[in-house]
Design a protein around this motif. Structure first.
Motif, short mmCIF file in Angstrom:
data_model
loop_
_atom_site.label_atom_id
_atom_site.label_comp_id
_atom_site.label_asym_id
_atom_site.label_seq_id
_atom_site.Cartn_x
_atom_site.Cartn_y
_atom_site.Cartn_z
N ARG A 25 -7.85 73.78 -6.53
CA ARG A 25 -6.56 74.29 -6.93
C ARG A 25 -5.57 73.89 -5.66
NH1 ARG A 25 -6.34 77.78 -11.23
NH2 ARG A 25 -8.35 77.51 -12.42
N SER A 26 -4.69 73.41 -6.14
CA SER A 26 -3.68 73.26 -5.15
C SER A 26 -3.09 74.46 -4.42
CB SER A 26 -2.30 72.56 -5.72
OG SER A 26 -1.79 73.20 -6.67
N ASN A 27 -2.51 74.29 -3.24
CA ASN A 27 -2.27 75.42 -2.29
C ASN A 27 -0.65 75.84 -2.58
OD1 ASN A 27 -1.52 77.12 -0.35
ND2 ASN A 27 -2.93 76.33 1.15
N PRO A 28 -0.65 76.92 -3.27
CA PRO A 28 0.83 77.41 -3.39
C PRO A 28 1.75 77.70 -2.36
CG PRO A 28 -0.50 79.17 -4.01
CD PRO A 28 -1.32 78.07 -3.42
N TYR A 251 -0.44 67.06 3.55
CA TYR A 251 -0.84 67.88 2.41
C TYR A 251 0.63 68.77 2.30
CZ TYR A 251 -3.08 71.14 -0.64
OH TYR A 251 -3.43 71.66 -1.88
N PRO A 252 1.16 68.80 0.79
CA PRO A 252 0.25 68.11 -0.39
C PRO A 252 1.21 67.01 -0.79
CG PRO A 252 1.99 69.96 -0.94
CD PRO A 252 2.04 69.83 0.55
N ALA A 272 5.01 63.10 -4.75
CA ALA A 272 4.48 64.46 -5.08
C ALA A 272 3.83 64.51 -6.23
CB ALA A 272 5.45 65.67 -4.60
N TYR A 273 2.70 65.38 -6.30
CA TYR A 273 1.87 65.37 -7.70
C TYR A 273 1.99 66.89 -8.04
CZ TYR A 273 0.59 61.01 -5.59
OH TYR A 273 0.49 59.78 -5.05
N GLU A 353 -10.16 71.13 2.16
CA GLU A 353 -9.91 71.85 3.13
C GLU A 353 -8.46 72.87 2.96
OE1 GLU A 353 -8.00 70.73 7.43
OE2 GLU A 353 -10.13 70.12 7.41
N CYS A 354 -7.62 71.89 2.37
CA CYS A 354 -6.16 72.66 2.27
C CYS A 354 -6.04 73.22 0.98
CB CYS A 354 -5.20 71.38 2.27
SG CYS A 354 -4.90 70.77 4.16
N GLY A 355 -6.94 72.97 0.04
CA GLY A 355 -6.60 73.43 -1.34
C GLY A 355 -7.20 74.80 -1.47
N LEU A 356 -7.39 75.40 -2.84
CA LEU A 356 -8.04 76.70 -2.80
C LEU A 356 -9.13 76.48 -3.83
CD1 LEU A 356 -4.70 78.85 -3.35
CD2 LEU A 356 -5.86 78.52 -1.32
#
Length: 373
Positions: A25-28, A251-252, A272-273, A353-356
């Motif tokens: 998941r993307s990091n919010p 990121y991101p 950005a996506y 690494e940066c995502g969830l």
């Protein structure tokens, strides 16, 4: 750089940590664009999304700043984006419950102000250079998290195109597509035969960078390329390091810069996506493409429709191919990609690494391949 494949006996998961990258998941806890400023008129509200979270953007009529609320009335859960803007508040279209910019319910017309229920979630929001950003994560981190630099939008020496649409794939496919310039083979019909030279990569905290130069080995030079570079580039050593394309995922976000021999950036892209659905298998693209104006006044403006059409064709081909990648992921039940290009291996590690991790993450299906520097 050895790009040979290992024998079939070497079974290596394609995701860096053995997890399926397409489930990350993307990091919010970053600023994400959710709409263009032009989409939100004064005295109106619109509905947007981030990773399944419905967000209502509200622009007061009398010049007040935008505010962002959860796009569900606390009463019957209908979208507040269907409501009516009144002063510094929005009224639900169903029963007229009103919410201020703090998210508090400030009026229930038939109960009076002494019996007000709880309100709805509010989101930090910023508007800059024609984009509306929200901070969907921990609101306490918003002020300390900088907004990204948005290409050369504010620089009069450049002309900027705003573009983007919905793409039906996980955001990681988009990052990989832009970072790996070996896929120029796919754009041969639009760009002729181009040979990328990989000049190296850099890896830092929250960042991966790739550098390329290009040579034309066949086909005609497109007008879009001529506008950016001017002189046609061939496969000789003369042009090996003259114009360098630097692609960076910080990121991101992603950026792409083209620097010529005189050290003046001729093209600057920011993109950005933004995941739309809860599974994050659809994303909305927001892109800013800045092109430096040539020495002849008005030339870029005159050629702009041709440049726009050229970039649209390129983006259409990219969209079609990443959606095919997503379709393969669905059909095979996971990520079976055999990745061997070092910078993409670094990129995949960065995104993990940066995502969830997903709530119900699974190991990536075993693939025959290698992912190493």
């Amino acid at each position: 750089m050895d790009q040979s494949l290992p024998s079939d006996s070497m079974q290596t998961p394609s995701a860096p940590g053995g997890r399926d990258l397409r489930r990350i998941r993307s990091n919010p806890d970053f600023w994400y664009p959710v709409a263009w400023s032009r989409e939100l008129r004064a005295g109106k509200t619109i509905g947007t999304r981030y990773a399944g979270q419905p967000i209502a953007l509200v622009r007061p009529r009398e010049g007040g700043s935008i505010f962002a609320l959860e796009d569900r009335c606390a009463h019957r859960q209908v979208p507040l984006s269907q409501g009516v803007v009144k002063g510094d508040s929005v009224q639900c279209c169903y029963h007229g419950w009103a919410y201020g910019r703090s998210g508090r319910c400030i009026d229930v017309p038939y109960l009076g102000k002494g019996k007000l229920p709880n309100g709805v979630r509010t989101y930090p929001v910023r508007e800059v250079d024609g984009l509306i950003f929200v901070f969907p994560g921990d609101a306490a981190k918003a002020d300390a998290t900088p907004l990204p630099r948005l290409a050369e939008v504010a620089n009069p020496a450049y002309k900027t195109r705003r573009f983007g649409q919905l793409v039906h794939c996980h955001y990681s496919f988009m990052h990989e597509n832009l970072m790996d310039m070996n896929h120029q083979f796919m754009h041969m019909k639009q760009m002729g035969q181009m040979k990328p030279r990989f000049l190296g990569q850099e890896r830092g905290p929250g960042m991966v960078e790739a550098r390329y130069s290009f040579a034309r080995t066949g086909g005609k030079q497109p007008l879009g390329e001529a506008l950016i570079f001017g002189q046609k580039r061939d496969n000789s050593e003369k042009f090996a390091f003259r114009d360098v394309m630097t692609i960076r995922t910080v990121y991101p976000y992603q950026t792409l810069h083209i620097q010529t021999a005189d050290n003046a950036p001729v093209m600057d892209l920011w993109i950005a996506y933004v995941p739309q659905d809860e599974a994050e298998l659809t994303n909305r693209v927001f892109g800013l493409l800045s092109i430096r104006r040539p020495g002849i006044p008005g030339l870029l403006d005159l050629a702009w429709p041709f440049l726009t059409a050229f970039t649209e064709r390129i983006f259409r081909e990219d969209r079609e191919i990443v959606e095919l990648e997503q379709a393969a992921w669905r059909e095979q039940g996971g990520d079976r990609n055999q990745e061997i290009f070092p910078v993409i291996c670094s990129l995949r590690a960065l995104l993990e690494e940066c995502g969830l991790p997903a709530d119900q993450d699974t190991e990536a299906p075993v693939a025959t391949g290698v992912c190493g520097a």
